[in-house]
Design an enzyme around this catalytic site. Sequence first.
Site, mmCIF file in Angstrom:
data_model
loop_
_atom_site.group_PDB
_atom_site.id
_atom_site.type_symbol
_atom_site.label_atom_id
_atom_site.label_comp_id
_atom_site.label_asym_id
_atom_site.label_seq_id
_atom_site.Cartn_x
_atom_site.Cartn_y
_atom_site.Cartn_z
ATOM 1 N N THR A 1 0.827 -1.216 0.000
ATOM 2 C CA THR A 1 0.000 0.000 0.000
ATOM 3 C C THR A 1 0.863 1.269 0.000
ATOM 4 O O THR A 1 0.637 2.179 -0.803
ATOM 5 C CB THR A 1 -0.894 0.028 1.270
ATOM 6 O OG1 THR A 1 -1.351 -1.295 1.544
ATOM 7 C CG2 THR A 1 -2.046 0.979 1.121
ATOM 8 N N TRP B 1 3.924 1.790 -0.835
ATOM 9 C CA TRP B 1 4.663 1.920 -2.100
ATOM 10 C C TRP B 1 3.738 2.437 -3.205
ATOM 11 O O TRP B 1 4.056 3.389 -3.928
ATOM 12 C CB TRP B 1 5.215 0.546 -2.464
ATOM 13 C CG TRP B 1 6.158 0.471 -3.614
ATOM 14 C CD1 TRP B 1 6.787 1.519 -4.241
ATOM 15 C CD2 TRP B 1 6.598 -0.720 -4.259
ATOM 16 N NE1 TRP B 1 7.589 1.047 -5.243
ATOM 17 C CE2 TRP B 1 7.500 -0.326 -5.270
ATOM 18 C CE3 TRP B 1 6.334 -2.072 -4.083
ATOM 19 C CZ2 TRP B 1 8.121 -1.248 -6.113
ATOM 20 C CZ3 TRP B 1 6.961 -2.994 -4.914
ATOM 21 C CH2 TRP B 1 7.846 -2.587 -5.914
ATOM 22 N N HIS C 1 -8.652 -0.294 2.656
ATOM 23 C CA HIS C 1 -8.395 -1.735 2.783
ATOM 24 C C HIS C 1 -9.713 -2.515 2.683
ATOM 25 O O HIS C 1 -9.711 -3.732 2.836
ATOM 26 C CB HIS C 1 -7.769 -2.045 4.149
ATOM 27 C CG HIS C 1 -6.291 -1.785 4.235
ATOM 28 N ND1 HIS C 1 -5.418 -1.992 3.189
ATOM 29 C CD2 HIS C 1 -5.516 -1.366 5.283
ATOM 30 C CE1 HIS C 1 -4.185 -1.703 3.592
ATOM 31 N NE2 HIS C 1 -4.220 -1.320 4.850
HETATM 32 P P1 PAP Z 1 -0.197 -1.150 5.152
HETATM 33 O O1 PAP Z 1 -1.164 -2.115 4.557
HETATM 34 O O2 PAP Z 1 -0.172 -1.183 6.665
HETATM 35 O O3 PAP Z 1 -0.330 0.238 4.605
HETATM 36 P P2 PAP Z 1 1.864 -1.872 3.305
HETATM 37 O O4 PAP Z 1 2.538 -0.640 2.888
HETATM 38 O O5 PAP Z 1 0.844 -2.459 2.407
HETATM 39 O O6 PAP Z 1 1.265 -1.686 4.764
HETATM 40 O O7 PAP Z 1 2.921 -3.027 3.542
HETATM 41 C C1 PAP Z 1 4.163 -2.845 4.148
HETATM 42 C C2 PAP Z 1 5.142 -3.717 3.380
HETATM 43 O O8 PAP Z 1 5.542 -3.020 2.198
HETATM 44 C C3 PAP Z 1 6.395 -3.990 4.183
HETATM 45 O O9 PAP Z 1 6.848 -5.252 3.728
HETATM 46 P P3 PAP Z 1 7.806 -6.193 4.598
HETATM 47 O O10 PAP Z 1 7.227 -6.296 5.966
HETATM 48 O O11 PAP Z 1 7.817 -7.515 3.881
HETATM 49 O O12 PAP Z 1 9.145 -5.554 4.591
HETATM 50 C C4 PAP Z 1 7.297 -2.846 3.715
HETATM 51 O O13 PAP Z 1 8.659 -3.069 3.945
HETATM 52 C C5 PAP Z 1 6.955 -2.820 2.228
HETATM 53 N N1 PAP Z 1 7.263 -1.521 1.591
HETATM 54 C C6 PAP Z 1 7.087 -0.277 2.100
HETATM 55 N N2 PAP Z 1 7.485 0.652 1.208
HETATM 56 C C7 PAP Z 1 7.936 -0.027 0.129
HETATM 57 C C8 PAP Z 1 8.500 0.390 -1.121
HETATM 58 N N3 PAP Z 1 8.685 1.671 -1.412
HETATM 59 N N4 PAP Z 1 8.847 -0.568 -2.006
HETATM 60 C C9 PAP Z 1 8.662 -1.877 -1.730
HETATM 61 N N5 PAP Z 1 8.138 -2.332 -0.559
HETATM 62 C C10 PAP Z 1 7.782 -1.412 0.358
#
Ligand code: PAP
Length: 305
Positions: A50, A52, A110
């Site tokens: 999300t 990203w 969501h």
């Molecule tokens: P949310 O549903 O609470 O908003 P969301 O952003 O969908 O969270 O998911 C977080 C995941 O996206 C994390 O994955 P991980 O736990 O496997 O590391 C986070 O690291 C990853 N994430 C956040 N920003 C980016 C980005 N710019 N590029 C790729 N993955 C990202």
Amino acid sequence: MCGKPSRDFTFCTQGFWCHERIVENVVSCEQHFQAHETDTILASFPKCGTTWLKALIFAVANRSKHRLIESPLLSISPHALVPFLEFQIYRKPPLFNLQDIPSPRILSTHLPYSALPASIKTNSKCKLVYICRNPLDQFISYWHFASSIQSKSHYSVSLDEWSKRYCMSGITPFGPFWDHMLGYWEAGQENPGQILFLKYEDLKEDDVFYVKKLAEFLGVPFSTEEERDGMPEQICRLCSFENLKDLEVNKSGKFDDQSPVDNKQYFRKAKVGDWSNYLSSSVAEALKNLIHDKLEGSGLTFKTS
Ligand code: PAP
């Protein structure tokens, strides 16, 4: 609207598990939200990319307003630039007022497809971009996220307990994941002009390709000149995990004072296949079987090996 409660979650009649603290917000959103033809709604299952995708959509849609070196993304959390309907807009008092959000609006949710406000589904010109992720990685990402929040209140749940709960019943926020993903998958098959269905793993493999696809879908394709100047690549660099996670705004503080989440908790590892570092082979097998059974015949698949 809702039925049998289970711990902090309530099962809503639209068929999803909802945290009790946001049930009223969800009802209010369903009753009052009026989609505009120019809206872009980012829908996602939690922990599927999300943050990203919020950054990417914002950068693509606003590239003629802000030069990338002056992008608001450099100083404001993607979650404050693209707020959630059910967490920040339809709560009392709202963190952001809909009237203050400039048009064309970019909003996020969501909520599963079944629970979207009717005006989003019937307004055929408003765009929906959905992102999901291999459920094994989503599960591990969510487990880390939930544990880090719960540890603040001295409460923790073991990975084993989480996986049993998850395998058996799908009781996670906005879950079960299979209903969430299949809801948007099927709607996207029926209406590809309104719904762009993305997978985290595909974006990781070729973000530039998908950023171009996103721009086309949103009706703002990159011009030949922009492509020649490397605009899609620059947007991908700006929104990359490595860049966003090191920005001061994403390292400290929180964008929402009522939320238990610090901005930095949206950035962990961003790796595909991280589940293999955590799950025992028996739990992984059980989850893979569950994914296979639930998605079988739909055409929606994830690589799990
Ligand atoms: P949310 O549903 O609470 O908003 P969301 O952003 O969908 O969270 O998911 C977080 C995941 O996206 C994390 O994955 P991980 O736990 O496997 O590391 C986070 O690291 C990853 N994430 C956040 N920003 C980016 C980005 N710019 N590029 C790729 N993955 C990202």
